[in-house]
Design a protein around this motif. Structure first.
Motif, mmCIF file in Angstrom:
data_model
loop_
_atom_site.group_PDB
_atom_site.id
_atom_site.type_symbol
_atom_site.label_atom_id
_atom_site.label_comp_id
_atom_site.label_asym_id
_atom_site.label_seq_id
_atom_site.Cartn_x
_atom_site.Cartn_y
_atom_site.Cartn_z
ATOM 1 N N THR A 85 -6.494 6.136 3.959
ATOM 2 C CA THR A 85 -5.341 7.325 2.872
ATOM 3 C C THR A 85 -5.533 8.125 1.801
ATOM 4 O OG1 THR A 85 -4.040 5.823 4.806
ATOM 5 C CG2 THR A 85 -2.701 7.110 2.282
ATOM 6 N N ARG A 94 -3.469 15.444 3.647
ATOM 7 C CA ARG A 94 -2.534 14.725 4.214
ATOM 8 C C ARG A 94 -2.824 14.049 4.963
ATOM 9 N NH1 ARG A 94 0.263 15.534 8.728
ATOM 10 N NH2 ARG A 94 -1.040 17.608 8.622
ATOM 11 N N THR A 96 -3.405 11.361 8.011
ATOM 12 C CA THR A 96 -2.453 11.715 8.925
ATOM 13 C C THR A 96 -3.090 10.293 9.981
ATOM 14 O OG1 THR A 96 -3.999 13.150 10.668
ATOM 15 C CG2 THR A 96 -1.592 14.159 9.650
ATOM 16 N N ARG A 98 -2.626 8.959 14.213
ATOM 17 C CA ARG A 98 -2.023 8.939 16.040
ATOM 18 C C ARG A 98 -2.418 7.263 16.045
ATOM 19 N NH1 ARG A 98 -3.549 10.715 20.657
ATOM 20 N NH2 ARG A 98 -5.144 12.307 20.068
ATOM 21 N N ARG A 128 -7.261 3.537 16.193
ATOM 22 C CA ARG A 128 -5.800 5.214 15.697
ATOM 23 C C ARG A 128 -7.178 6.056 15.610
ATOM 24 N NH1 ARG A 128 -2.536 3.424 10.575
ATOM 25 N NH2 ARG A 128 -4.340 2.649 9.687
ATOM 26 N N ARG A 130 -7.694 9.165 12.634
ATOM 27 C CA ARG A 130 -7.284 9.152 11.981
ATOM 28 C C ARG A 130 -7.863 11.242 10.950
ATOM 29 N NH1 ARG A 130 -6.500 4.823 8.451
ATOM 30 N NH2 ARG A 130 -5.104 6.429 7.308
ATOM 31 N N THR A 158 1.898 4.830 12.728
ATOM 32 C CA THR A 158 1.732 6.430 12.649
ATOM 33 C C THR A 158 1.805 7.026 11.068
ATOM 34 O OG1 THR A 158 3.275 6.203 14.523
ATOM 35 C CG2 THR A 158 2.876 8.726 13.743
ATOM 36 N N ASP A 159 0.666 7.666 10.771
ATOM 37 C CA ASP A 159 0.478 8.086 9.411
ATOM 38 C C ASP A 159 0.721 6.956 8.781
ATOM 39 O OD1 ASP A 159 -0.024 10.633 10.259
ATOM 40 O OD2 ASP A 159 1.880 11.577 10.660
#
Length: 239
Positions: A85, A94, A96, A98, A128, A130, A158-159
């Motif tokens: 992140t 941005r 992300t 999932r 996840r 990414r 999530t995110d």
């Protein structure tokens, strides 16, 4: 319609398509004949628009393979530990995430040794996919001892930044990471997830992360698109 006006309109339409992600970073545009038909212009007019985008760095041309959207290559500053992140946000992208798996299970023998827990002790595994600005970049698997971060089993990831969740929800601050990196080829399933072809190169990172007192708090297994990630490090000779 004059050629100048037509090329400007083609340029503006392509710019919109690229902005909304119709053509993802690293992807190839349709062939010039098909693209010209889609935009309702001649190939000569289309090339004016494409050349303009190339001069701006928005597109890249390959004499053999056509037109491509440049891939933004991610890299961590040398000797600095950053979360996925943090890497994304530092570049104005941005991040992300999932969630594909989030479960409690027994630790394997190798996992237990790395985390300094008993074999078969409960751990939380989080898998996840990414991405950055909607483009998949990394498939990430993290394993954390349940005894050290029980709330992670039900946290909404999530995110989210895992480092932030560990700090804010579990009171765990990651201080350093022992990291190894190797290359391999993507199998069919990983290729599908990352939007690449089977057999394409991926960079595989394995890590053990520690708190400031040396307690191991997570192990990670990360598979990055080979065209989207670069690892940097400062290396020093022993005295």
């Amino acid at each position: 319609m004059t050629t100048g006006t037509a090329s400007t309109q083609a340029y503006e339409q392509l710019t919109r398509d690229l902005t909304v992600g119709r053509y993802a970073p690293g992807s190839r545009l349709p062939g010039e004949r098909d693209l010209a038909t889609q935009l309702g212009v001649s190939r000569a007019t289309l090339r004016l628009a494409l050349s303009r985008l190339e001069s701006e760095g928005t597109l890249q041309r390959s004499a053999q393979r056509g037109w491509f959207v440049p891939t933004q290559v991610l890299s961590e500053p040398p000797s600095t530990l950053q979360s996925f992140t943090e890497m994304a946000r530092a570049r104005g992208l941005r991040p992300t995430a999932r969630v594909m798996r989030q479960e409690v299970r027994p630790a394997g023998i190798d996992e237990a040794a790395k985390l300094r827990i008993a074999p078969a002790a409960p751990v939380i595994e989080v898998d996840r996919l990414r991405g950055m600005d909607g483009t998949p970049v990394c498939f990430d698997v993290v394993v954390v001892p349940e005894a050290r971060a029980a709330d992670l089993a039900t946290a909404d990831l999530t995110d989210a930044s895992l480092y932030d969740v560990l700090r804010e929800t579990c009171g765990i601050e990651v201080h350093r990471s022992a990291y190894t990196l190797m290359a391999e080829s993507a199998d069919a399933e990983l290729a599908r997830l990352l939007g690449i072809t089977a057999g394409a190169p991926v960079l595989v990172g394995d890590e053990v992360a520690y708190t400031a007192d040396g307690t191991p708090v997570l192990i990670g297994h990360n598979k990055y698109r080979g065209d989207a990630y670069r690892f940097e490090a400062d290396l020093f000779r022993r005295a």
